[in-house]
Design a protein around this motif. Structure first.
Motif, PDB file in Angstrom:
ATOM      1  N   HIS A  56      10.764  13.154  -9.391  1.00 49.27           N
ATOM      2  CA  HIS A  56      11.754  12.878 -10.429  1.00 49.27           C
ATOM      3  C   HIS A  56      11.601  13.844 -11.605  1.00 49.27           C
ATOM      4  CE1 HIS A  56      14.579  10.489 -12.753  1.00 49.27           C
ATOM      5  NE2 HIS A  56      13.704  10.461 -13.762  1.00 49.27           N
ATOM      6  N   MET A  57      10.367  14.257 -11.887  1.00 52.37           N
ATOM      7  CA  MET A  57      10.108  15.124 -13.032  1.00 52.37           C
ATOM      8  C   MET A  57      10.318  16.606 -12.701  1.00 52.37           C
ATOM      9  SD  MET A  57       6.691  13.259 -14.557  1.00 52.37           S
ATOM     10  CE  MET A  57       6.522  14.458 -15.872  1.00 52.37           C
ATOM     11  N   THR A  58      10.010  17.010 -11.461  1.00 52.33           N
ATOM     12  CA  THR A  58      10.063  18.440 -11.115  1.00 52.33           C
ATOM     13  C   THR A  58      11.133  18.784 -10.106  1.00 52.33           C
ATOM     14  OG1 THR A  58       8.475  18.208  -9.286  1.00 52.33           O
ATOM     15  CG2 THR A  58       7.565  18.570 -11.495  1.00 52.33           C
ATOM     16  N   GLY A  59      11.629  17.790  -9.373  1.00 50.40           N
ATOM     17  CA  GLY A  59      12.607  18.071  -8.327  1.00 50.40           C
ATOM     18  C   GLY A  59      11.967  18.586  -7.062  1.00 50.40           C
ATOM     19  N   LYS A  60      10.637  18.502  -6.980  1.00 48.21           N
ATOM     20  CA  LYS A  60       9.918  18.983  -5.808  1.00 48.21           C
ATOM     21  C   LYS A  60       8.957  17.923  -5.298  1.00 48.21           C
ATOM     22  CE  LYS A  60       9.975  23.833  -7.298  1.00 48.21           C
ATOM     23  NZ  LYS A  60       9.132  25.012  -7.618  1.00 48.21           N
ATOM     24  N   VAL A  61       8.726  17.938  -3.983  1.00 44.70           N
ATOM     25  CA  VAL A  61       7.715  17.062  -3.391  1.00 44.70           C
ATOM     26  C   VAL A  61       6.372  17.792  -3.472  1.00 44.70           C
ATOM     27  CG1 VAL A  61       6.935  15.847  -1.332  1.00 44.70           C
ATOM     28  CG2 VAL A  61       9.378  15.978  -1.851  1.00 44.70           C
ATOM     29  N   LEU A  62       5.530  17.358  -4.392  1.00 38.95           N
ATOM     30  CA  LEU A  62       4.269  18.055  -4.632  1.00 38.95           C
ATOM     31  C   LEU A  62       3.144  17.584  -3.716  1.00 38.95           C
ATOM     32  CD1 LEU A  62       4.328  18.104  -8.544  1.00 38.95           C
ATOM     33  CD2 LEU A  62       5.159  19.839  -6.942  1.00 38.95           C
TER      34      LEU A  62
ATOM     35  N   ILE B 200       0.835  -1.207   0.000  1.00 37.38           N
ATOM     36  CA  ILE B 200       0.000   0.000   0.000  1.00 37.38           C
ATOM     37  C   ILE B 200       0.868   1.255   0.000  1.00 37.38           C
ATOM     38  CG2 ILE B 200      -1.647   1.356   1.353  1.00 37.38           C
ATOM     39  CD1 ILE B 200      -2.850  -1.300   2.300  1.00 37.38           C
ATOM     40  N   SER B 201       1.908   1.236   0.842  1.00 39.49           N
ATOM     41  CA  SER B 201       2.796   2.391   0.927  1.00 39.49           C
ATOM     42  C   SER B 201       3.473   2.669  -0.409  1.00 39.49           C
ATOM     43  CB  SER B 201       3.848   2.146   2.014  1.00 39.49           C
ATOM     44  OG  SER B 201       4.761   3.221   2.077  1.00 39.49           O
ATOM     45  N   ILE B 202       3.984   1.628  -1.042  1.00 37.74           N
ATOM     46  CA  ILE B 202       4.682   1.800  -2.321  1.00 37.74           C
ATOM     47  C   ILE B 202       3.706   2.208  -3.422  1.00 37.74           C
ATOM     48  CG2 ILE B 202       5.958   0.570  -4.127  1.00 37.74           C
ATOM     49  CD1 ILE B 202       7.278  -1.072  -1.921  1.00 37.74           C
ATOM     50  N   ALA B 203       2.490   1.627  -3.383  1.00 37.25           N
ATOM     51  CA  ALA B 203       1.493   1.917  -4.417  1.00 37.25           C
ATOM     52  C   ALA B 203       1.115   3.398  -4.451  1.00 37.25           C
ATOM     53  CB  ALA B 203       0.255   1.061  -4.198  1.00 37.25           C
ATOM     54  N   PHE B 204       1.117   4.049  -3.296  1.00 44.94           N
ATOM     55  CA  PHE B 204       0.821   5.484  -3.262  1.00 44.94           C
ATOM     56  C   PHE B 204       2.084   6.346  -3.443  1.00 44.94           C
ATOM     57  CE2 PHE B 204      -3.085   3.949  -1.344  1.00 44.94           C
ATOM     58  CZ  PHE B 204      -4.036   4.824  -1.868  1.00 44.94           C
ATOM     59  N   PHE B 205       3.199   5.838  -2.942  1.00 41.56           N
ATOM     60  CA  PHE B 205       4.430   6.633  -2.966  1.00 41.56           C
ATOM     61  C   PHE B 205       4.953   6.843  -4.392  1.00 41.56           C
ATOM     62  CE2 PHE B 205       9.085   6.812  -2.985  1.00 41.56           C
ATOM     63  CZ  PHE B 205       9.301   7.940  -2.215  1.00 41.56           C
ATOM     64  N   ILE B 206       4.986   5.799  -5.191  1.00 39.55           N
ATOM     65  CA  ILE B 206       5.610   5.897  -6.523  1.00 39.55           C
ATOM     66  C   ILE B 206       4.870   6.876  -7.433  1.00 39.55           C
ATOM     67  CG2 ILE B 206       6.132   4.609  -8.629  1.00 39.55           C
ATOM     68  CD1 ILE B 206       6.950   2.266  -6.884  1.00 39.55           C
ATOM     69  N   PRO B 207       3.534   6.714  -7.639  1.00 35.25           N
ATOM     70  CA  PRO B 207       2.884   7.628  -8.588  1.00 35.25           C
ATOM     71  C   PRO B 207       2.649   9.049  -8.058  1.00 35.25           C
ATOM     72  CG  PRO B 207       1.263   6.142  -7.670  1.00 35.25           C
ATOM     73  CD  PRO B 207       2.594   5.699  -7.148  1.00 35.25           C
ATOM     74  N   ARG B 208       2.499   9.203  -6.751  1.00 33.06           N
ATOM     75  CA  ARG B 208       2.114  10.505  -6.221  1.00 33.06           C
ATOM     76  C   ARG B 208       3.270  11.297  -5.606  1.00 33.06           C
ATOM     77  NH1 ARG B 208      -3.121  11.561  -6.007  1.00 33.06           N
ATOM     78  NH2 ARG B 208      -2.830  13.084  -4.314  1.00 33.06           N
ATOM     79  N   VAL B 209       4.385  10.596  -5.318  1.00 40.16           N
ATOM     80  CA  VAL B 209       5.523  11.301  -4.709  1.00 40.16           C
ATOM     81  C   VAL B 209       6.788  11.148  -5.560  1.00 40.16           C
ATOM     82  CG1 VAL B 209       7.009  11.499  -2.678  1.00 40.16           C
ATOM     83  CG2 VAL B 209       4.563  11.023  -2.404  1.00 40.16           C
ATOM     84  N   PHE B 210       7.179   9.899  -5.833  1.00 38.53           N
ATOM     85  CA  PHE B 210       8.471   9.654  -6.485  1.00 38.53           C
ATOM     86  C   PHE B 210       8.502  10.169  -7.925  1.00 38.53           C
ATOM     87  CE2 PHE B 210      11.325   6.969  -8.987  1.00 38.53           C
ATOM     88  CZ  PHE B 210      12.517   7.227  -8.341  1.00 38.53           C
ATOM     89  N   ILE B 211       7.497   9.823  -8.725  1.00 36.67           N
ATOM     90  CA  ILE B 211       7.497  10.237 -10.136  1.00 36.67           C
ATOM     91  C   ILE B 211       7.411  11.760 -10.277  1.00 36.67           C
ATOM     92  CG2 ILE B 211       6.197  10.118 -12.310  1.00 36.67           C
ATOM     93  CD1 ILE B 211       5.570   7.213 -11.666  1.00 36.67           C
ATOM     94  N   PRO B 212       6.478  12.438  -9.545  1.00 35.35           N
ATOM     95  CA  PRO B 212       6.474  13.917  -9.640  1.00 35.35           C
ATOM     96  C   PRO B 212       7.794  14.542  -9.182  1.00 35.35           C
ATOM     97  CG  PRO B 212       4.411  13.141  -8.736  1.00 35.35           C
ATOM     98  CD  PRO B 212       5.318  11.954  -8.797  1.00 35.35           C
TER      99      PRO B 212
END
Length: 314
Positions: A258-264, A244-256
């Motif tokens: 990686h793309m913006t350099g910010k925690v959105l 569950i933790s990874i399922a939310f972390f990757i698309p909503r935290v890690f990928i953004p």
């Protein structure tokens, strides 16, 4: 101490108890030092009178529930072998000598009167009882890996070792399930003995509620799985929390990031971190409880040895 004790828990079985006691007396006719005990559980009909008339020793348990009755029986009766049979005339009493033989001469700790491998599904007229038995058997076989073929049968034989070391915790009809899991977890010798089953005679009503008692049994299975197998239980829970933790972390935290350099999504990051910490805590809880459970099993073996030594002295 009896050589053989027939234990019959009863609640409003006036229509059948006389015949059950008579059949049991006939079955144990050739066995010395055998007694029949009927434990009445606040019956409002003539169960007590008919049981006494048929020749049984009648005792009472005033706390309602089959589990409470069995607790009382196991505390009060001392015997080399115990046969538990319901007072509803659905089980063949003529199988008593064979089942006692397994305990007395072959050192089995529990003999299960297996209805499901014979006539149960043809004879049983109560809707959903057959399905419920299959669900319970399948659940226990899946979680505890055993070959007991009839988990909820009320027809069983026990050794003194089983009776005097078994802690009765259930109050109602889930007691049979608890017995089966206790025997499996503690590696006790269990024998399946196929018996013929006949449905209740007309006018005799089952006290088992298909839905409420069925739910209690399934809840008990889950509870005992958690108690007896804490590492698998909390291990799977830990894995679920990690997923569950990874399922939310990757698309909503890690990928953004990686793309913006910010925690959105800072709240999502905090929630994922807390869920991951809960997963770690769950895993280590399983490790600790597993060590405690192993210690309890060692202590059980010592209790079992003590009961055996006391029996040899007697």
């Amino acid at each position: 101490m009896d050589k053989l004790a027939i234990l019959i828990p009863c609640y409003n079985e006036g229509k059948t108890i006389g015949k059950v006691v008579a059949d049991c007396k006939k079955a144990i006719n050739g066995i010395s030092d055998a007694n029949i005990y009927v434990y009445d559980n606040n019956s409002s009909d003539d169960t007590v009178k008919l049981a006494q008339k048929a020749g049984a020793i009648v005792r009472h348990e005033y706390l309602q529930g089959k589990g409470n009755v069995i607790r009382r029986m196991f505390r009060e009766i001392n015997a080399e072998c115990y046969i538990m049979i319901d007072g509803d005339d659905t089980y063949p009493a003529e199988e008593i000598p064979k089942m006692a033989e397994y305990v007395l001469n072959q050192n089995y700790d529990m003999v299960v009167g297996d209805r499901l491998s014979s006539s149960y599904f043809e004879e049983n007229k109560r809707p959903f009882h057959g399905i419920g038995n299959k669900v319970v058997r399948g659940s226990i076989n899946f979680f505890f890996k055993n070959d007991i073929r009839d988990i909820m049968t009320g027809y069983r034989a026990f050794s003194k070792n089983f009776v005097k070391t078994y802690p009765v915790l259930s109050k109602g009809f889930e007691i049979e399930t608890e017995m089966s899991i206790f025997a499996i977890v503690n590696n006790l010798a269990v024998k399946n003995h196929v018996i013929d089953y006949r449905d209740r005679p007309e006018g005799s009503e089952s006290k088992l509620d298909t839905y409420s008692d069925g739910f209690k049994v399934l809840r008990l299975i889950a509870t005992l799985y958690r108690n007896y197998k804490p590492l698998p239980f909390y291990g799977w829970l830990s894995l679920l929390l990690v997923v569950i933790s990874i399922a939310f972390f990757i698309p909503r935290v890690f990928i953004p990031y990686h793309m913006t350099g910010k925690v959105l999504n800072m709240p999502t990051l905090i929630a994922c971190g807390l869920i991951f910490l809960a997963a770690i805590m769950s895993f280590y809880s399983g490790l600790i409880l597993d060590a405690i459970q192993r210690k309890e099993r060692r202590e059980f073996e010592f209790r079992l040895q003590q009961v055996s030594e006391n029996q040899n002295k007697q």
